[in-house]
Enzyme design. Structure first.
Site, PDB file in Angstrom:
ATOM      1  N   ASP A  64      54.227  44.439  37.037  1.00 29.43           N
ATOM      2  CA  ASP A  64      52.873  44.643  37.545  1.00 29.43           C
ATOM      3  C   ASP A  64      52.968  45.559  38.760  1.00 29.43           C
ATOM      4  O   ASP A  64      53.941  45.488  39.532  1.00 29.43           O
ATOM      5  CB  ASP A  64      52.223  43.316  37.935  1.00 29.43           C
ATOM      6  CG  ASP A  64      50.758  43.500  38.311  1.00 29.43           C
ATOM      7  OD1 ASP A  64      49.920  43.571  37.397  1.00 29.43           O
ATOM      8  OD2 ASP A  64      50.464  43.608  39.527  1.00 29.43           O
ATOM      9  N   GLU A 116      50.778  47.512  42.115  1.00 24.87           N
ATOM     10  CA  GLU A 116      49.611  47.708  42.963  1.00 24.87           C
ATOM     11  C   GLU A 116      49.614  49.174  43.379  1.00 24.87           C
ATOM     12  O   GLU A 116      50.687  49.745  43.649  1.00 24.87           O
ATOM     13  CB  GLU A 116      49.648  46.797  44.193  1.00 24.87           C
ATOM     14  CG  GLU A 116      49.696  45.312  43.868  1.00 24.87           C
ATOM     15  CD  GLU A 116      48.537  44.837  43.015  1.00 24.87           C
ATOM     16  OE1 GLU A 116      47.435  45.431  43.117  1.00 24.87           O
ATOM     17  OE2 GLU A 116      48.726  43.885  42.242  1.00 24.87           O
ATOM     18  N   HIS A 144      46.260  39.817  42.816  1.00 22.31           N
ATOM     19  CA  HIS A 144      46.384  41.252  43.089  1.00 22.31           C
ATOM     20  C   HIS A 144      47.575  41.570  43.983  1.00 22.31           C
ATOM     21  O   HIS A 144      47.531  42.528  44.753  1.00 22.31           O
ATOM     22  CB  HIS A 144      45.094  41.805  43.710  1.00 22.31           C
ATOM     23  CG  HIS A 144      43.938  41.830  42.747  1.00 22.31           C
ATOM     24  ND1 HIS A 144      43.884  42.656  41.657  1.00 22.31           N
ATOM     25  CD2 HIS A 144      42.792  41.096  42.720  1.00 22.31           C
ATOM     26  CE1 HIS A 144      42.766  42.456  40.993  1.00 22.31           C
ATOM     27  NE2 HIS A 144      42.081  41.503  41.606  1.00 22.31           N
ATOM     28  N   ASP A 159      51.218  38.453  40.180  1.00 20.01           N
ATOM     29  CA  ASP A 159      50.559  38.805  38.915  1.00 20.01           C
ATOM     30  C   ASP A 159      51.569  38.893  37.778  1.00 20.01           C
ATOM     31  O   ASP A 159      51.260  38.532  36.637  1.00 20.01           O
ATOM     32  CB  ASP A 159      49.827  40.139  39.066  1.00 20.01           C
ATOM     33  CG  ASP A 159      48.562  40.010  39.909  1.00 20.01           C
ATOM     34  OD1 ASP A 159      48.326  38.902  40.426  1.00 20.01           O
ATOM     35  OD2 ASP A 159      47.839  41.010  40.065  1.00 20.01           O
TER      36      ASP A 159
END
Length: 609
Positions: free
Chosen positions: A43, A45, A184, A189
């Protein structure tokens, strides 16, 4: 893999004792079991929604196999720019937090090493993998060829609207009761996505999906009805051959060929097959018949014959071989060109075949550009004279209808085409290519391209006819190719028709196998010297002959190509093909009629060649 003598003896002993016989399935059939696959759930960001104008701020990944966590990877990343305030509110990552973090170029090698050899998993994979691929490209790091799974797509395939309103990670996490709540942040995540992945895996059992190959197929769009028909491939064997999908009334719907029948038929029931007509065909199918063949040539020939016989509605290629077109030089005192569908021995010279009317008309136009053959359609009499047409006044016809040209003079011009088809096309093609050069020198490039393409169509037609006739003239031909395992693939061809095929396995007698094939080979009907098969079948044989490694074992008769033939025009055809990719083939809609005065060919010049 062949069985050892000890295992063979053990198998025979079990059979003699009346005990059940067990056979180990192949790896290709089983696929890669999901329990043995290493997954890296990742994952990211980022500072925005597109890698074109945004950058990665955090990477989190979890490595799992067989339900067990093997390791985790997490790092902040300096994006090289300010993090927008609304992104900081969403993720909690600020510019101050990433100020001392490494840049993505330093992070990627470590992440790729962590994920090496694993299947990448992400929720909305195009987003995360898109950023990673863009970052690799920007830093000159090659992206590894690896499989991927999108848990968002997988959830859409396995869950209904009654269970979850949408397939967002924040919705799936409480449904599957994940141990980590998505917030987030990359690692949190990724941990939540691991639990979602395992929850989705529990839904695969009732569908019979146990391998990675079936899982990756499921994540693409596939009709559930098609997936449920996978059992139709259960009785299909491995090896080369032909398969037939049959419909509700046992009618053939589709005929195909493959070097591995079972793998090919199984592919129709996965997401790998995306053609809409194949989806419709599979929905109608009730049975799949398999015809094992000795090798790929026999399979291709059987496919052609079955398609021509049954004309399956979902086959598009070679359904109507009888619709092929030929250009015929008629057999009369003043012969002319006509486009026909049948080749009749003794009815003139035939050039082709052509796939459609446009190609046939292009060849006719090319001949008329080169030779002043008459273009009227009536049969001319030597005694009854008529009036000249406009073509005679333009110099494109010698006006034999008025008596201005004798049968002998006209015959010398027609002999140029006969000689071109039989052996030497130079006298026919030289005026065309010379005019192409003149048009190009005059900067009439469009006219030059049109004439060049017509000349290329004519060359291909002459070459095809000469190749077909060379094989049709051979009463019997025996060919052999190595099978890659120490044995030989054998083919017996009579007048261009495959009449027997077999294999001589490693260690067996090739001569004994050939004797058996020759004794049972088909005897084609029809006159000697004529093709005993369809043009498509004979060309399959020719291509098989020309493959590297094919050996000529035995020839009854003479196998030879005419000299000089069309070999000298190979470079010309290659240039035409190279230029075809750079232009629109439908851009020129002009008529195929001749547009300029052809080079006059006298009977003396024609006979001198």
């Amino acid at each position: 893999m062949p069985l050892s003598p000890a295992r063979l003896a053990g198998t025979a002993a079990r059979a003699a004792a009346g005990l059940p016989r067990f056979e180990q399935a192949t790896i290709d059939e089983l696929g890669t079991p999901l329990a043995e696959v290493t997954f890296v759930v990742v994952d990211l960001e980022t500072t925005g929604g597109s890698p074109k104008d945004s950058a990665i701020t955090e990477i989190g990944a979890v490595k799992v196999r067989g339900g067990e966590v093997l390791g985790e990877f997490q790092t902040l990343v300096d994006p090289g720019c300010e993090i927008p305030p609304y992104i900081s509110v969403l993720t909690g990552i600020t510019s101050t937090m990433v100020a001392a973090a490494p840049r993505i170029g330093a992070v990627l090698p470590h992440f790729l090493e962590f994920a090496r050899g694993a299947v990448l998993v992400a929720h909305n994979a195009p987003f995360d993998l898109g950023f990673l691929k863009a970052a690799c490209a920007a830093n000159g790091i090659p992206w590894p060829a690896t499989a991927s799974v999108d848990t968002a797509v997988l959830a859409r395939r396995l869950l209904s609207r009654d269970e979850v309103p949408n397939c967002k990670l924040a919705t799936l996490a409480p449904y599957f009761r994940t141990s980590t709540e998505p917030c987030h942040r990359a690692l949190a995540d990724a941990r939540a996505t691991v639990d979602v992945l395992h929850g989705l895996f529990e839904r695969l059992g009732p569908l019979g999906i146990t391998s990675l190959e079936e899982l990756t197929g499921l994540t693409r769009q596939v009709d559930p009805d098609r997936l449920r028909k996978r059992h139709l491939a259960d009785a299909v064997p491995h090896g080369p051959g032909v398969y037939l999908f049959r419909g509700p009334r046992d009618e053939p719907l589709y005929v195909g060929t493959s070097t591995d029948l079972r793998s090919r038929v199984r592919s129709y029931f996965t997401a790998g097959e995306q053609r809409s007509r194949m989806t419709e065909m599979v929905a109608l199918s009730q049975r799949v018949d398999a015809i094992p063949c000795a090798h790929d040539l026999e399979a291709a020939v059987r496919e052609l014959r079955l398609i021509a016989e049954h004309k399956p509605r979902y086959n598009r290629r070679s359904r109507f071989p009888e619709r092929a077109l030929w250009v015929r030089l008629t057999e009369e005192p003043f012969p002319r060109l006509s486009v026909v569908r049948r080749v009749r021995p003794g009815a003139g010279v035939f050039l082709g075949p052509f796939p459609d009317r446009r190609a046939a008309d292009a060849a006719v136009a090319a001949v008329h550009e080169s030779l002043p053959l008459r273009q009227c359609t009536g049969r001319l009499s030597v005694r009854v004279l008529g009036t000249a047409c406009a073509l005679a006044g333009m110099g494109r016809c010698g006006a034999p209808c008025t008596g201005a040209q004798s049968v002998e003079e006209y015959g010398g011009i027609a002999a140029v085409l006969r000689t071109a088809v039989a052996a030497d096309p130079h006298a026919l093609l030289a005026p065309l290519l010379a005019r192409v050069e003149r048009l190009a020198a005059e900067e009439r490039y469009e006219d030059a391209a049109v004439l060049r393409d017509r000349a290329a169509t004519l060359v291909r037609a002459v070459r095809r006819r000469q190749r077909l006739e060379s094989l049709a003239a051979v009463p019997e031909l025996v060919l052999a190719r190595p099978d890659g395992e120490g044995g030989w693939q054998l083919s017996i061809v009579r007048r261009g028709r495959l009449v027997a095929a077999g294999c001589a396995a490693r260690g067996s007698s090739v001569r004994a196998t050939l004797e058996g094939l020759l004794a049972t080979a088909e005897t084609p009907l029809g006159p000697d010297g004529e093709l005993a098969a369809s043009v498509d079948e004979t060309e399959l044989v020719l291509r098989w002959m020309e493959k590297p490694g094919t050996r000529l074992v035995q020839v009854d008769g003479t196998l030879a190509c005419p000299v000089p033939g069309t070999g000298g025009y190979t470079d010309f055809l290659d240039r035409v093909e190279a230029g075809r990719a750079g232009r629109d083939p439908f851009a020129d809609g002009r008529s195929l009629g001749t547009r300029a005065r052809p080079e006059r060919v006298s009977s003396g010049a024609a006979m001198s060649r």
